[in-house]
Design a protein around this motif. Structure first.
Motif, PDB file in Angstrom:
ATOM      1  N   ALA A  57      10.546 -27.920  23.937  1.00  0.00           N
ATOM      2  CA  ALA A  57      11.144 -29.073  23.262  1.00  0.00           C
ATOM      3  C   ALA A  57      12.658 -29.086  23.443  1.00  0.00           C
ATOM      4  CB  ALA A  57      10.790 -29.068  21.776  1.00  0.00           C
ATOM      5  N   LEU A  58      13.291 -27.917  23.336  1.00  0.00           N
ATOM      6  CA  LEU A  58      14.747 -27.834  23.500  1.00  0.00           C
ATOM      7  C   LEU A  58      15.162 -28.182  24.928  1.00  0.00           C
ATOM      8  CD1 LEU A  58      15.563 -24.607  21.441  1.00  0.00           C
ATOM      9  CD2 LEU A  58      15.807 -27.004  20.721  1.00  0.00           C
ATOM     10  N   LYS A  59      14.394 -27.717  25.906  1.00  0.00           N
ATOM     11  CA  LYS A  59      14.687 -28.061  27.299  1.00  0.00           C
ATOM     12  C   LYS A  59      14.527 -29.566  27.525  1.00  0.00           C
ATOM     13  CE  LYS A  59      13.530 -23.697  29.572  1.00  0.00           C
ATOM     14  NZ  LYS A  59      12.639 -23.053  30.557  1.00  0.00           N
ATOM     15  N   GLY A  60      13.478 -30.141  26.976  1.00  0.00           N
ATOM     16  CA  GLY A  60      13.265 -31.583  27.108  1.00  0.00           C
ATOM     17  C   GLY A  60      14.375 -32.375  26.453  1.00  0.00           C
ATOM     18  N   LEU A  61      14.822 -31.929  25.275  1.00  0.00           N
ATOM     19  CA  LEU A  61      15.917 -32.598  24.580  1.00  0.00           C
ATOM     20  C   LEU A  61      17.192 -32.531  25.409  1.00  0.00           C
ATOM     21  CD1 LEU A  61      17.150 -34.012  22.127  1.00  0.00           C
ATOM     22  CD2 LEU A  61      17.351 -31.754  21.038  1.00  0.00           C
ATOM     23  N   MET A  62      17.477 -31.382  25.973  1.00  0.00           N
ATOM     24  CA  MET A  62      18.687 -31.242  26.788  1.00  0.00           C
ATOM     25  C   MET A  62      18.621 -32.132  28.030  1.00  0.00           C
ATOM     26  SD  MET A  62      20.645 -27.793  28.100  1.00  0.00           S
ATOM     27  CE  MET A  62      19.352 -27.176  29.145  1.00  0.00           C
ATOM     28  N   ASP A  63      17.432 -32.293  28.590  1.00  0.00           N
ATOM     29  CA  ASP A  63      17.271 -33.134  29.775  1.00  0.00           C
ATOM     30  C   ASP A  63      17.440 -34.623  29.482  1.00  0.00           C
ATOM     31  OD1 ASP A  63      16.797 -30.898  31.321  1.00  0.00           O
ATOM     32  OD2 ASP A  63      14.608 -31.155  31.352  1.00  0.00           O
ATOM     33  N   THR A  64      17.214 -35.016  28.241  1.00  0.00           N
ATOM     34  CA  THR A  64      17.237 -36.444  27.899  1.00  0.00           C
ATOM     35  C   THR A  64      18.406 -36.862  27.022  1.00  0.00           C
ATOM     36  OG1 THR A  64      15.793 -36.091  25.987  1.00  0.00           O
ATOM     37  CG2 THR A  64      14.725 -36.648  28.091  1.00  0.00           C
ATOM     38  N   LYS A  69      23.186 -29.453  24.333  1.00  0.00           N
ATOM     39  CA  LYS A  69      23.130 -28.435  25.377  1.00  0.00           C
ATOM     40  C   LYS A  69      22.854 -27.088  24.706  1.00  0.00           C
ATOM     41  CE  LYS A  69      24.477 -31.125  28.763  1.00  0.00           C
ATOM     42  NZ  LYS A  69      23.387 -31.885  29.295  1.00  0.00           N
ATOM     43  N   PHE A  70      22.151 -26.229  25.401  1.00  0.00           N
ATOM     44  CA  PHE A  70      21.950 -24.879  24.895  1.00  0.00           C
ATOM     45  C   PHE A  70      21.758 -23.927  26.064  1.00  0.00           C
ATOM     46  CE2 PHE A  70      17.612 -25.852  25.767  1.00  0.00           C
ATOM     47  CZ  PHE A  70      16.907 -24.652  25.822  1.00  0.00           C
ATOM     48  N   THR A  71      22.030 -22.658  25.798  1.00  0.00           N
ATOM     49  CA  THR A  71      21.754 -21.610  26.771  1.00  0.00           C
ATOM     50  C   THR A  71      20.976 -20.510  26.068  1.00  0.00           C
ATOM     51  OG1 THR A  71      23.816 -20.402  26.354  1.00  0.00           O
ATOM     52  CG2 THR A  71      23.862 -22.077  28.093  1.00  0.00           C
ATOM     53  N   TYR A  72      20.232 -19.787  26.873  1.00  0.00           N
ATOM     54  CA  TYR A  72      19.480 -18.660  26.324  1.00  0.00           C
ATOM     55  C   TYR A  72      19.377 -17.594  27.397  1.00  0.00           C
ATOM     56  CZ  TYR A  72      15.423 -20.272  28.989  1.00  0.00           C
ATOM     57  OH  TYR A  72      14.568 -20.640  30.004  1.00  0.00           O
ATOM     58  N   ASN A  77      11.867  -7.505  26.486  1.00  0.00           N
ATOM     59  CA  ASN A  77      11.080  -6.973  25.369  1.00  0.00           C
ATOM     60  C   ASN A  77      10.822  -7.988  24.263  1.00  0.00           C
ATOM     61  OD1 ASN A  77      10.815  -4.223  26.313  1.00  0.00           O
ATOM     62  ND2 ASN A  77      13.015  -4.069  25.950  1.00  0.00           N
ATOM     63  N   PHE A  78      11.774  -8.898  24.053  1.00  0.00           N
ATOM     64  CA  PHE A  78      11.674  -9.786  22.909  1.00  0.00           C
ATOM     65  C   PHE A  78      11.608 -11.268  23.267  1.00  0.00           C
ATOM     66  CE2 PHE A  78      13.897  -5.933  21.475  1.00  0.00           C
ATOM     67  CZ  PHE A  78      12.933  -5.465  20.583  1.00  0.00           C
ATOM     68  N   GLY A  79      11.703 -11.596  24.548  1.00  0.00           N
ATOM     69  CA  GLY A  79      11.586 -12.979  24.982  1.00  0.00           C
ATOM     70  C   GLY A  79      12.907 -13.719  24.940  1.00  0.00           C
ATOM     71  N   ILE A 111      12.340 -18.919   7.585  1.00  0.00           N
ATOM     72  CA  ILE A 111      12.829 -18.195   8.751  1.00  0.00           C
ATOM     73  C   ILE A 111      11.583 -17.763   9.516  1.00  0.00           C
ATOM     74  CG2 ILE A 111      14.089 -16.181   9.598  1.00  0.00           C
ATOM     75  CD1 ILE A 111      15.637 -16.192   6.920  1.00  0.00           C
ATOM     76  N   PRO A 112      11.345 -18.357  10.691  1.00  0.00           N
ATOM     77  CA  PRO A 112      10.144 -17.971  11.439  1.00  0.00           C
ATOM     78  C   PRO A 112      10.207 -16.503  11.847  1.00  0.00           C
ATOM     79  CG  PRO A 112      11.201 -19.901  12.417  1.00  0.00           C
ATOM     80  CD  PRO A 112      12.136 -19.366  11.386  1.00  0.00           C
ATOM     81  N   ASP A 113       9.043 -15.884  11.993  1.00  0.00           N
ATOM     82  CA  ASP A 113       9.014 -14.491  12.419  1.00  0.00           C
ATOM     83  C   ASP A 113       8.973 -14.357  13.932  1.00  0.00           C
ATOM     84  OD1 ASP A 113       6.453 -15.391  12.785  1.00  0.00           O
ATOM     85  OD2 ASP A 113       5.476 -13.777  11.696  1.00  0.00           O
ATOM     86  N   VAL A 114       9.176 -15.474  14.645  1.00  0.00           N
ATOM     87  CA  VAL A 114       9.263 -15.491  16.104  1.00  0.00           C
ATOM     88  C   VAL A 114      10.454 -16.361  16.505  1.00  0.00           C
ATOM     89  CG1 VAL A 114       6.787 -15.101  16.463  1.00  0.00           C
ATOM     90  CG2 VAL A 114       7.655 -17.436  16.292  1.00  0.00           C
ATOM     91  N   GLY A 115      10.838 -16.284  17.765  1.00  0.00           N
ATOM     92  CA  GLY A 115      11.981 -17.042  18.245  1.00  0.00           C
ATOM     93  C   GLY A 115      11.595 -18.312  18.981  1.00  0.00           C
ATOM     94  N   ILE A 116      12.555 -18.857  19.740  1.00  0.00           N
ATOM     95  CA  ILE A 116      12.367 -20.146  20.409  1.00  0.00           C
ATOM     96  C   ILE A 116      11.289 -20.117  21.472  1.00  0.00           C
ATOM     97  CG2 ILE A 116      14.705 -20.941  19.902  1.00  0.00           C
ATOM     98  CD1 ILE A 116      15.458 -20.255  22.821  1.00  0.00           C
ATOM     99  N   GLY A 117      10.970 -18.946  21.992  1.00  0.00           N
ATOM    100  CA  GLY A 117       9.967 -18.841  23.038  1.00  0.00           C
ATOM    101  C   GLY A 117       8.541 -18.751  22.529  1.00  0.00           C
TER     102      GLY A 117
END
Length: 134
Positions: A57-64, A69-72, A77-79, A111-117
């Protein structure tokens, strides 16, 4: 006897169009908060594929949307790890980072227990990216 079944399933993944087909879209908002620099929060309406991950979703938002903008970086080990949003990056010296919060449809902020991936947004959630200190 199981090998032909596994190979058949693998071949299905290679059929033309399987990776480019349309998926049902789920609406979400992405809110960028940076109170450390006195920047007014920005809200972006977007969507994610049903059962798709936040990173997509974040990549799609950045494209449109040129205003997002974001970087990662990809930690083996953690994605995926969110490094910067709209040109503002966290750093160890200042003890800053981008925290992922989610405001659910019933109004709870978690606070999710996982990240953006790995996080799978649900319809009408607010994904909150907040610049924070640790």
């Amino acid at each position: 006897m199981m090998i032909p079944v596994v190979l058949s399933a693998a071949l299905l993944l290679l059929l033309p169009g399987i990776l480019t087909q349309s998926f049902r879209q789920v609406p979400i908002d992405v809110v960028v908060e940076n109170s450390l620099h006195n920047i007014k929060p920005l809200t972006f309406s977007t969507h994610v594929a049903y059962r798709g991950i936040l990173l997509g979703a974040l990549k799609g938002l950045m494209d449109t949307n040129a205003n997002f903008k974001f970087t990662y970086s990809d930690n083996p080990n953690f994605g995926p790890y969110l490094e910067s949003v709209n040109g503002v990056a966290g750093n160890d010296k200042d003890h800053t980072y981008w925290q992922l919060l989610v405001k659910t449809a019933d109004g709870k902020v978690i606070i999710p227990d996982v990240g953006i991936g790995c996080y799978i947004p649900k319809a009408n959630e607010q994904i909150i990216l907040t610049f924070s200190k640790w």
